[in-house]
Design an enzyme around this catalytic site. Structure first.
Site, mmCIF file in Angstrom:
data_model
loop_
_atom_site.group_PDB
_atom_site.id
_atom_site.type_symbol
_atom_site.label_atom_id
_atom_site.label_comp_id
_atom_site.label_asym_id
_atom_site.label_seq_id
_atom_site.Cartn_x
_atom_site.Cartn_y
_atom_site.Cartn_z
ATOM 1 N N TRP A 1 0.837 -1.213 0.000
ATOM 2 C CA TRP A 1 0.000 0.000 0.000
ATOM 3 C C TRP A 1 0.856 1.240 0.000
ATOM 4 O O TRP A 1 0.542 2.217 -0.691
ATOM 5 C CB TRP A 1 -0.974 -0.027 1.182
ATOM 6 N N ASP B 1 -1.690 6.828 6.117
ATOM 7 C CA ASP B 1 -2.717 5.866 5.742
ATOM 8 C C ASP B 1 -2.937 4.983 6.971
ATOM 9 O O ASP B 1 -2.077 4.177 7.321
ATOM 10 C CB ASP B 1 -2.214 5.040 4.550
ATOM 11 N N LYS C 1 -12.266 -1.795 7.768
ATOM 12 C CA LYS C 1 -11.599 -2.632 8.768
ATOM 13 C C LYS C 1 -12.165 -2.304 10.157
ATOM 14 O O LYS C 1 -12.930 -3.092 10.704
ATOM 15 C CB LYS C 1 -10.077 -2.453 8.741
#
Ligand code: PMP
Length: 356
Positions: free
Chosen positions: A99, A166, A190
């Site tokens: 990511w 992030d 999540k």
């Protein structure tokens, strides 16, 4: 049989959230209409958005001068949106996984990117240390929890420039000092709600400093000015996020959740360190994620991998297969995962050990 949901995302949600969403899917706030069929400008939904923003601020102790947004496009859109809004000339990035790499790729479209360090050499199984962040960078970008590899930065890094993070897979899992960040972003799927909403926390003062024209939808200011209602927000996901925030507050907030998360992660890592069949992927103890616990079978039992997967599945474990770039297993133990499910997983590992 009870299912224990270890998926990495979309992933487990509190029963409370699911129940409230189920009720509102039929009758939302006494309107006699589904939450999916009311105007986002109705007073009932505006109250949902306002409350969700208020609770994010309360639970993360967001200081004055920050805006909270619920956007669409996932964390992946934020890979571009953050540099579009903040990057004047140069930004620093820490590369700790897939990511981060994707965030770097997008940011390079906007300006000069200094990759201060990377753990790619070891398939991202540690967090680089001792790197230097250029003092003339506009910001320093981190991925605080690496969902795929199972590493995490468990404290806010010390940086001479503002942080951009992030936090898709660890937001609300531990206390953070928001004042160190210009932007925090997280896909909801999540620790917050279903996919379709993206939480962004942005420092108002950090905006308006770049010369480039910013497309309307990619401009944080657009969404700040309209309280995340410039266009139609993802009404159902935002409603679900609010329920999780209410649940989190009732559980004692992020502080209480952090304690439970440490307990869950410790139980699981201790078993991985003890059980002769398994070993944790992440050997550097302080880099171990409390959200995504990645592990493999020890070399002498490697051929048992499929057998363990089948065994664990027969005991109700779901979603424990590791990401294809790591292999082995991954147990994602987000906020909503009860300690009992972690214990059930450990029980399955111990029972399997007995069969060998
Ligand atoms: N960052 C991290 C840390 C992730 O785990 C993910 C995957 N959910 C993403 C970014 C991409 O998020 P999205 O699918 O919401 O674009």
């Amino acid at each position: 049989m009870k299912k224990h949901n270890f998926y990495a995302g979309p992933s487990i949600l509190p029963e409370f959230t699911k129940q409230k969403v189920a009720e509102a899917a039929i009758d939302f706030a006494g309107t006699g209409l589904s939450v999916m069929e009311v105007s986002h400008r109705s007073k009932e939904f505006v109250a949902v958005m306002d409350k969700a923003i208020e609770l994010v601020k309360e639970l993360l102790h967001v200081p004055e001068g920050y805006s909270v947004l619920f956007l669409q496009g996932g964390a992946s859109t934020q890979f571009l949106m953050a540099p579009y809004n903040l990057l004047k000339k140069k930004a620093a990035y820490l590369n700790t996984g897939s990511w981060s790499s994707k965030a770097i790729k997008e940011a390079k479209l906007i300006g000069e990117i200094v990759e201060v360090a990377s753990s790619k050499d070891a398939n991202f199984n540690y967090i680089p240390k001792g790197f230097v962040i250029p003092e003339d960078a506009d910001y320093f970008h981190i991925t605080s929890n690496n969902t795929i590899f199972g590493t995490a930065l468990l404290t806010d890094p010390v940086s001479p420039v503002p942080l951009v993070a992030d936090m898709s897979s660890d937001i609300f899992s531990r206390l953070i000092d928001v004042s160190k960040y210009d932007v925090i972003y997280a896909g909801a799927q999540k620790n917050l709600g279903p996919s379709g909403a993206t939480l962004v926390i942005v420092k108002d003062d950090a905006l308006g400093k770049v010369d480039r024209p910013i497309p309307t939808m990619l401009n944080y200011q657009t969404h700040i000015d309209k309280v995340s209602m410039f266009n139609t927000p993802s009404v159902l996901p935002v409603f679900a996020c609010l329920q999780t925030l209410i649940w989190l507050k009732e559980k004692g907030g992020v502080e209480a959740m952090e304690k439970i998360n440490i307990e869950k992660a410790t139980l699981l890592y201790d078993e991985l360190d003890r059980n002769i069949l398994f070993e944790p992927n992440i050997k550097v103890v302080e880099d171990r994620s409390r959200m995504n616990v990645t592990f493999v079978m020890t070399p002498e039992y490697a051929e048992q991998e499929k057998a363990f997967l089948d065994f664990a599945t027969s005991k109700g474990m779901v979603g424990i297969k590791g990401h294809r770039s790591v292999g082995g297993f991954r147990a994602s133990i987000y906020n909503a995962m009860p300690v009992d499910s972690v214990k059930a997983m450990i029980g399955a590992m111990q029972e399997f050990e007995q069969t060998i």
